[in-house]
Enzyme design. Structure first.
Site, PDB file in Angstrom:
ATOM      1  N   GLU A  16      95.520   2.636 -27.005  1.00 37.39           N
ATOM      2  CA  GLU A  16      96.276   1.765 -26.104  1.00 37.39           C
ATOM      3  C   GLU A  16      97.625   1.392 -26.705  1.00 37.39           C
ATOM      4  OE1 GLU A  16      95.807   0.865 -22.991  1.00 37.39           O
ATOM      5  OE2 GLU A  16      93.982   2.041 -22.864  1.00 37.39           O
ATOM      6  N   CYS A 189      99.171   8.407  -6.334  1.00 37.88           N
ATOM      7  CA  CYS A 189     100.235   7.480  -5.923  1.00 37.88           C
ATOM      8  C   CYS A 189     101.437   7.647  -6.861  1.00 37.88           C
ATOM      9  CB  CYS A 189      99.703   6.047  -5.951  1.00 37.88           C
ATOM     10  SG  CYS A 189     100.793   4.887  -5.128  1.00 37.88           S
ATOM     11  N   CYS A 196      99.230  10.031   0.163  1.00 30.89           N
ATOM     12  CA  CYS A 196      98.487   8.971   0.861  1.00 30.89           C
ATOM     13  C   CYS A 196      97.279   9.505   1.628  1.00 30.89           C
ATOM     14  CB  CYS A 196      99.412   8.202   1.796  1.00 30.89           C
ATOM     15  SG  CYS A 196     100.739   7.367   0.921  1.00 30.89           S
ATOM     16  N   CYS A 199      94.308   9.563  -0.564  1.00 26.68           N
ATOM     17  CA  CYS A 199      94.187   8.429  -1.490  1.00 26.68           C
ATOM     18  C   CYS A 199      92.955   7.574  -1.151  1.00 26.68           C
ATOM     19  CB  CYS A 199      95.448   7.568  -1.413  1.00 26.68           C
ATOM     20  SG  CYS A 199      95.333   6.112  -2.456  1.00 26.68           S
ATOM     21  N   CYS A 205      95.655  -0.021   2.052  1.00 28.00           N
ATOM     22  CA  CYS A 205      97.022  -0.031   1.525  1.00 28.00           C
ATOM     23  C   CYS A 205      98.037  -0.524   2.574  1.00 28.00           C
ATOM     24  CB  CYS A 205      97.415   1.368   1.049  1.00 28.00           C
ATOM     25  SG  CYS A 205      99.060   1.404   0.326  1.00 28.00           S
TER      26      CYS A 205
HETATM   27  S1  SF4 Z   1      97.809   4.965   0.279  1.00 25.63           S
HETATM   28 FE1  SF4 Z   1      98.923   3.387  -0.843  1.00 25.63          FE
HETATM   29  S2  SF4 Z   1      98.024   3.441  -2.886  1.00 25.63           S
HETATM   30 FE2  SF4 Z   1      97.422   5.328  -1.855  1.00 25.63          FE
HETATM   31  S3  SF4 Z   1      98.958   6.838  -2.448  1.00 25.63           S
HETATM   32 FE3  SF4 Z   1      99.646   5.915  -0.524  1.00 25.63          FE
HETATM   33  S4  SF4 Z   1     100.962   4.241  -1.164  1.00 25.63           S
HETATM   34 FE4  SF4 Z   1      99.769   4.800  -2.958  1.00 25.63          FE
END
Ligand code: SF4
Length: 360
Positions: A16, A189, A196, A199, A205
């Site tokens: 880390e 992201c 998206c 995702c 989101c």
């Molecule tokens: S849905 Fe939201 S969190 Fe997912 S990739 Fe798109 S902007 Fe990023």
């Protein structure tokens, strides 16, 4: 990633700290494995010399991280008096926080970890979540972006992001949750053109309609250029003079003395180095300000917040030894040096090679 396949809090902490300012690829390929091979336990790190630790960190940058890592290791180990002579290293207040225990434990509470130098909230959370599976959110740079987008925060303050991260955290599975957030941040992201459609956070989101709006881009800072004269002073035996740096940026590394050129300019005007001169330089190198030495070339290096342009000057038969010492080339190989000093050595070697070839 090897630091995700271990429950060793020490190894996770090392990873880390390395990852605080450095890309995963660099840490993975060149530093994490060799560092742990050399210092496999917190005791090994605590008992090593500063030069050994700095040498293992050489090239990774932000050297105060290595200095703090070792300082913290000594604080942890000194809680075990039977294995260390360094108990005086832990200030009383911190000793109380560190619960200097009888067992072999590495600190496993937020307060204890935060009491160690170089450990901030995110590093403490990462150790707690990854080593001890405790419910703490990790908020590294990529995750900050994901959280800002999920909550559609354009100019997020850290306190706001931490509050949002706490709300999102899966308290039952903090290890898997944090891994997933980091993977989403690194691979889904992404800063530009986030995916998206695939995702896992899509349903919740708030920023997905215009993801690249979040967080708003910061204005690019102009990186200033600092010009210095870097002095490679040889003694009568051809050894080179180096001193151990004390400054925050490169403290603990060895290097060739540097004289800021603006100081030299001010000396030309005032025929004295008594003003605007850093004590380190004033003590060791006033004569170089008078344009001694021969210019052999230029070395440049760009740090995160400034560019350094060093005029490499070689001085022969120098005798001053007030702060540093003279070293042979073999000895220099074993010392931790910054990039600019390695580049200056390359300038020096190239010139010597050329001279040797001409002679031949
Ligand atoms: S849905 Fe939201 S969190 Fe997912 S990739 Fe798109 S902007 Fe990023």
């Amino acid at each position: 990633l090897p630091w995700r396949n271990t429950r060793d809090a020490y190894a996770i902490w090392v990873s880390e700290v390395m990852l605080q300012q450095t890309q995963v690829k660099t840490v993975l390929e060149r530093y994490y494995g060799p560092f742990l091979a050399r210092f496999p336990t917190v005791e090994a790190l605590a008992s090593a010399s500063q030069t050994e630790v700095m040498k293992a960190w050489e090239g990774l940058g932000y050297y105060s991280r290595a200095a703090n890592l070792q300082k913290a290791a000594r604080m942890v180990v000194s809680c075990h008096p039977e294995r260390s002579e360094g108990s005086a290293l832990v200030p009383t207040a911190k000793k109380q926080i560190l619960r200097c225990a009888q067992d072999d434990r590495f600190p496993d509470t937020f307060e204890e970890l935060l009491a160690l130098p170089g450990i901030g909230r995110n590093t403490a959370h990462a150790v707690l979540a990854f080593a001890y599976r405790l419910p703490y959110p990790v908020l590294e740079a990529n995750v900050k972006r994901v959280v800002a987008r999920i909550f559609a925060i354009e100019t997020p303050a850290d306190v706001e992001l931490w509050a949002a991260a706490e709300r999102l955290l899966d308290r039952a599975e903090p290890f898997d949750y944090n891994q997933a957030m980091m993977d989403v941040g690194a691979m889904v992201c992404t800063p530009k053109r986030p995916a998206c459609a695939i995702c896992p956070a899509n349903a919740i989101c708030a920023g997905k309609a215009e993801p690249e709006r979040y967080p708003a881009k910061k204005a690019r800072k102009i990186v200033p250029t600092r010009e210095v004269r870097l002095v490679m002073a040889e003694d009568a035996r051809g050894r080179l003079y180096l001193e151990q740096r004390q400054d925050r940026l490169l403290g603990g590394l060895y290097g060739f003395p540097q004289v800021p050129l603006n100081v030299i300019a001010s000396e030309a005007r005032q025929s004295s180095l008594t003003t605007k001169t850093e004590p380190r330089i004033e003590a060791g190198l006033p004569r170089f300000a008078r344009n001694d030495g021969e210019r052999w070339g230029t070395a440049t290096h760009t740090y995160s917040h400034f560019k350094l342009v060093a005029e490499v000057v070689v001085v022969q038969n120098w005798q001053a030894t007030n702060r540093g010492g003279f070293f042979t080339r073999a000895e220099i190989e074993a010392l931790p040096l910054s990039k600019i000093d390695h580049k200056a050595l390359a300038v020096y070697d190239a010139r010597l090679d050329k001279a040797a070839r001409r002679k031949a």
